[in-house]
Structure formats: C-alpha cells, structure tokens
Design a protein around this motif. Structure first.
Motif, PDB file in Angstrom:
ATOM      1  N   GLY A   9       0.905  -1.303   0.015  1.00 18.19           N
ATOM      2  CA  GLY A   9      -0.005  -0.066   0.051  1.00 18.19           C
ATOM      3  C   GLY A   9       0.818   1.206   0.012  1.00 18.19           C
ATOM      4  O   GLY A   9       1.934   1.334  -0.169  1.00 18.19           O
ATOM      5  N   ASN A  10       0.247   2.335   0.251  1.00 18.41           N
ATOM      6  CA  ASN A  10       0.901   3.560   0.420  1.00 18.41           C
ATOM      7  C   ASN A  10       1.075   4.177   1.897  1.00 18.41           C
ATOM      8  O   ASN A  10      -0.001   4.012   2.558  1.00 18.41           O
ATOM      9  CB  ASN A  10       0.208   4.705  -0.541  1.00 18.41           C
ATOM     10  CG  ASN A  10      -0.255   4.398  -1.980  1.00 18.41           C
ATOM     11  OD1 ASN A  10       0.632   4.081  -2.693  1.00 18.41           O
ATOM     12  ND2 ASN A  10      -1.562   4.245  -2.401  1.00 18.41           N
ATOM     13  N   TRP A  11       2.104   4.841   1.968  1.00 23.02           N
ATOM     14  CA  TRP A  11       2.695   4.831   3.442  1.00 23.02           C
ATOM     15  C   TRP A  11       3.131   6.397   3.517  1.00 23.02           C
ATOM     16  O   TRP A  11       3.888   6.630   2.411  1.00 23.02           O
ATOM     17  CB  TRP A  11       3.584   4.083   3.799  1.00 23.02           C
ATOM     18  CG  TRP A  11       3.259   2.406   3.901  1.00 23.02           C
ATOM     19  CD1 TRP A  11       3.194   1.629   3.187  1.00 23.02           C
ATOM     20  CD2 TRP A  11       2.148   2.086   5.160  1.00 23.02           C
ATOM     21  NE1 TRP A  11       2.653   0.532   3.385  1.00 23.02           N
ATOM     22  CE2 TRP A  11       1.862   0.766   4.426  1.00 23.02           C
ATOM     23  CE3 TRP A  11       1.824   2.580   6.230  1.00 23.02           C
ATOM     24  CZ2 TRP A  11       1.332  -0.212   5.236  1.00 23.02           C
ATOM     25  CZ3 TRP A  11       0.962   1.613   7.049  1.00 23.02           C
ATOM     26  CH2 TRP A  11       0.833   0.260   6.392  1.00 23.02           C
ATOM     27  N   GLU A  13       9.503  17.048   6.790  1.00 24.14           N
ATOM     28  CA  GLU A  13       8.947  17.030   5.602  1.00 24.14           C
ATOM     29  C   GLU A  13       8.252  15.917   5.163  1.00 24.14           C
ATOM     30  O   GLU A  13       8.449  14.580   5.586  1.00 24.14           O
ATOM     31  CB  GLU A  13      10.120  17.508   4.533  1.00 24.14           C
ATOM     32  CG  GLU A  13      11.320  16.616   4.579  1.00 24.14           C
ATOM     33  CD  GLU A  13      12.256  17.024   3.333  1.00 24.14           C
ATOM     34  OE1 GLU A  13      12.179  16.883   2.147  1.00 24.14           O
ATOM     35  OE2 GLU A  13      13.187  17.784   3.946  1.00 24.14           O
ATOM     36  N   ASP A  14       7.245  15.888   4.350  1.00 25.05           N
ATOM     37  CA  ASP A  14       6.619  14.624   3.930  1.00 25.05           C
ATOM     38  C   ASP A  14       7.281  13.718   2.956  1.00 25.05           C
ATOM     39  O   ASP A  14       8.049  14.427   1.900  1.00 25.05           O
ATOM     40  CB  ASP A  14       5.340  15.195   2.965  1.00 25.05           C
ATOM     41  CG  ASP A  14       4.221  15.847   3.850  1.00 25.05           C
ATOM     42  OD1 ASP A  14       4.388  15.833   5.178  1.00 25.05           O
ATOM     43  OD2 ASP A  14       3.442  16.409   3.468  1.00 25.05           O
ATOM     44  N   LYS A  15       7.353  12.441   3.109  1.00 25.13           N
ATOM     45  CA  LYS A  15       8.136  11.524   2.532  1.00 25.13           C
ATOM     46  C   LYS A  15       7.116  10.270   2.304  1.00 25.13           C
ATOM     47  O   LYS A  15       6.421  10.079   3.107  1.00 25.13           O
ATOM     48  CB  LYS A  15       9.404  11.292   3.053  1.00 25.13           C
ATOM     49  CG  LYS A  15      10.334  12.464   2.887  1.00 25.13           C
ATOM     50  CD  LYS A  15      11.825  11.869   2.661  1.00 25.13           C
ATOM     51  CE  LYS A  15      12.831  13.078   2.867  1.00 25.13           C
ATOM     52  NZ  LYS A  15      13.206  13.490   1.613  1.00 25.13           N
ATOM     53  N   TYR A  16       7.220   9.818   1.128  1.00 29.30           N
ATOM     54  CA  TYR A  16       6.221   8.696   0.708  1.00 29.30           C
ATOM     55  C   TYR A  16       6.889   7.533   0.248  1.00 29.30           C
ATOM     56  O   TYR A  16       7.885   7.537  -0.067  1.00 29.30           O
ATOM     57  CB  TYR A  16       5.133   9.177  -0.282  1.00 29.30           C
ATOM     58  CG  TYR A  16       4.363  10.441   0.106  1.00 29.30           C
ATOM     59  CD1 TYR A  16       3.319  10.275   0.965  1.00 29.30           C
ATOM     60  CD2 TYR A  16       4.872  11.690  -0.168  1.00 29.30           C
ATOM     61  CE1 TYR A  16       2.463  11.249   1.469  1.00 29.30           C
ATOM     62  CE2 TYR A  16       4.159  12.836   0.408  1.00 29.30           C
ATOM     63  CZ  TYR A  16       2.837  12.622   1.034  1.00 29.30           C
ATOM     64  OH  TYR A  16       2.331  13.729   1.409  1.00 29.30           O
ATOM     65  N   LEU A  17       6.091   6.362   0.493  1.00 26.39           N
ATOM     66  CA  LEU A  17       6.496   5.188   0.581  1.00 26.39           C
ATOM     67  C   LEU A  17       5.489   4.150  -0.266  1.00 26.39           C
ATOM     68  O   LEU A  17       4.466   4.159   0.335  1.00 26.39           O
ATOM     69  CB  LEU A  17       7.128   4.223   1.510  1.00 26.39           C
ATOM     70  CG  LEU A  17       7.539   2.776   1.485  1.00 26.39           C
ATOM     71  CD1 LEU A  17       8.823   2.680   0.458  1.00 26.39           C
ATOM     72  CD2 LEU A  17       7.984   2.238   3.034  1.00 26.39           C
ATOM     73  N   LYS A  18       5.815   3.459  -1.406  1.00 29.86           N
ATOM     74  CA  LYS A  18       4.740   2.642  -2.011  1.00 29.86           C
ATOM     75  C   LYS A  18       5.325   1.195  -2.070  1.00 29.86           C
ATOM     76  O   LYS A  18       6.231   1.091  -2.641  1.00 29.86           O
ATOM     77  CB  LYS A  18       4.096   3.196  -3.172  1.00 29.86           C
ATOM     78  CG  LYS A  18       2.966   1.948  -3.843  1.00 29.86           C
ATOM     79  CD  LYS A  18       2.496   2.555  -5.014  1.00 29.86           C
ATOM     80  CE  LYS A  18       1.440   1.450  -5.535  1.00 29.86           C
ATOM     81  NZ  LYS A  18       0.725   2.149  -6.811  1.00 29.86           N
ATOM     82  N   MET A  19       4.612   0.429  -1.421  1.00 29.13           N
ATOM     83  CA  MET A  19       4.890  -1.202  -1.323  1.00 29.13           C
ATOM     84  C   MET A  19       3.996  -1.973  -2.117  1.00 29.13           C
ATOM     85  O   MET A  19       2.787  -2.146  -1.815  1.00 29.13           O
ATOM     86  CB  MET A  19       5.036  -1.405   0.041  1.00 29.13           C
ATOM     87  CG  MET A  19       5.736  -0.831   1.203  1.00 29.13           C
ATOM     88  SD  MET A  19       7.683  -1.032   1.067  1.00 29.13           S
ATOM     89  CE  MET A  19       7.787  -2.821   1.722  1.00 29.13           C
ATOM     90  N   GLY A  28       6.365  -6.589  -5.537  1.00 31.52           N
ATOM     91  CA  GLY A  28       7.394  -6.208  -5.006  1.00 31.52           C
ATOM     92  C   GLY A  28       8.426  -5.053  -5.318  1.00 31.52           C
ATOM     93  O   GLY A  28       9.513  -4.848  -4.891  1.00 31.52           O
ATOM     94  N   LYS A  29       7.531  -4.086  -5.760  1.00 35.28           N
ATOM     95  CA  LYS A  29       8.364  -2.842  -6.234  1.00 35.28           C
ATOM     96  C   LYS A  29       8.248  -1.876  -5.180  1.00 35.28           C
ATOM     97  O   LYS A  29       7.234  -1.776  -4.418  1.00 35.28           O
ATOM     98  CB  LYS A  29       7.835  -2.189  -7.373  1.00 35.28           C
ATOM     99  CG  LYS A  29       7.976  -2.940  -8.655  1.00 35.28           C
ATOM    100  CD  LYS A  29       9.566  -2.915  -9.095  1.00 35.28           C
ATOM    101  CE  LYS A  29       9.997  -3.623 -10.207  1.00 35.28           C
ATOM    102  NZ  LYS A  29      11.192  -3.725 -10.553  1.00 35.28           N
ATOM    103  N   ILE A  30       9.344  -1.177  -4.632  1.00 34.78           N
ATOM    104  CA  ILE A  30       9.237  -0.040  -3.743  1.00 34.78           C
ATOM    105  C   ILE A  30       9.467   1.215  -4.465  1.00 34.78           C
ATOM    106  O   ILE A  30      10.281   1.394  -5.290  1.00 34.78           O
ATOM    107  CB  ILE A  30      10.426  -0.142  -2.819  1.00 34.78           C
ATOM    108  CG1 ILE A  30      10.324  -1.371  -2.092  1.00 34.78           C
ATOM    109  CG2 ILE A  30      10.517   0.991  -1.726  1.00 34.78           C
ATOM    110  CD1 ILE A  30      11.544  -1.630  -1.044  1.00 34.78           C
ATOM    111  N   THR A  31       8.593   2.008  -4.204  1.00 32.69           N
ATOM    112  CA  THR A  31       8.824   3.512  -4.901  1.00 32.69           C
ATOM    113  C   THR A  31       8.391   4.548  -3.966  1.00 32.69           C
ATOM    114  O   THR A  31       7.900   4.324  -2.857  1.00 32.69           O
ATOM    115  CB  THR A  31       7.732   3.480  -6.058  1.00 32.69           C
ATOM    116  OG1 THR A  31       6.281   3.427  -5.660  1.00 32.69           O
ATOM    117  CG2 THR A  31       7.970   2.691  -7.364  1.00 32.69           C
ATOM    118  N   GLY A  32       8.704   5.827  -4.411  1.00 35.06           N
ATOM    119  CA  GLY A  32       8.387   6.845  -3.410  1.00 35.06           C
ATOM    120  C   GLY A  32       9.705   7.354  -2.954  1.00 35.06           C
ATOM    121  O   GLY A  32      10.893   7.119  -3.334  1.00 35.06           O
TER     122      GLY A  32
END
Length: 124
Positions: free
Chosen positions: A31-33, A54-60, A64-68
């Motif tokens: 999901g989006n974190w 500051e805002d930082k984001y992570l998508k799992m 199996g891809k990590i983006t953000g």
C-alpha cells in the motif's frame, strides 16, 4: 436427534461467524505509506521517535516494487516471513533484511543499524 442436529448447526454457525482472518498479515504491508517519525539512537539507549519535518512517501506494491522518496535507494523487496523483508538496492547488487510490523494503519521498518534506528509510516 433434532436436538443434536440443532446443537451441531448452532456450533457450526458460531464457528464460522467467529472465525476471522488475521488482518495484521503480510498483505497489509502493501500500500501507500507516509513517513511520520524516525528513530536514531546515539548508542546509549536514549533514542526516541521524533516527528519528521517534511513529507516523504513510500509505496510497497504486491509485485515487490518499492517507490517513493522515503527510501530512494531501494527498488524491490521480498517478504521473508511475518516480521522480515529482504530489500534490494537500486545501485548495487546488495540486499538487506529489514524487520517490519504492521499494526492498524502504522508500518514500522527497522533497517539493519549498529545502533537502534527505525521509520514509522502511516497508511494514506
């Protein structure tokens, strides 16, 4: 006989309505974190989680891809078990084991560190 049938039916009905899948499983990792807090310990056990500025984001993603921008050096991950993921670097052939927990809408990641360190995210 009718009483036995009633008891069996009642038991089965209770059994199937009481059973619920564990919602804290590995599927909740996807999901989006949004990064909310970081932990850094100077080595004396006094480290505390502090709010990020500051805002930082992570998508799992399930693929199996990590983006953000929260973990910019990582590209992929693989779930090892219910508490560990193996993450892969974008620029090297090195991989690392991160410990993780998902509790409600909070994801905690603990990368390998000499001293305590961690990242807390909230689902968005």
């Amino acid at each position: 006989m009718k009483k036995s049938l009633f008891i069996i039916t009642a038991f089965l009905g209770l059994f199937f309505t009481a059973c619920k899948k564990n919602e804290e499983g590995t599927g909740k990792l996807y999901g989006n974190w949004k990064l909310k807090e970081t932990l850094a310990d100077p080595g004396d056990g006094s480290g505390r989680y502090i709010m990020v500025k500051e805002d930082k984001y992570l998508k799992m993603s399930p693929s199996g891809k990590i983006t953000g921008d929260a973990l910019p050096g990582l590209s992929d991950f693989k779930i090892v078990d219910s508490v560990r993921i193996e993450v892969y670097s974008k620029n090297t052939n090195q991989n690392s084991i991160f410990y993780y927990t998902v509790t409600g809408n909070t994801l905690t990641l603990n990368p390998p560190c000499t001293e305590a360190c961690g990242l807390k995210f909230i689902r968005y």
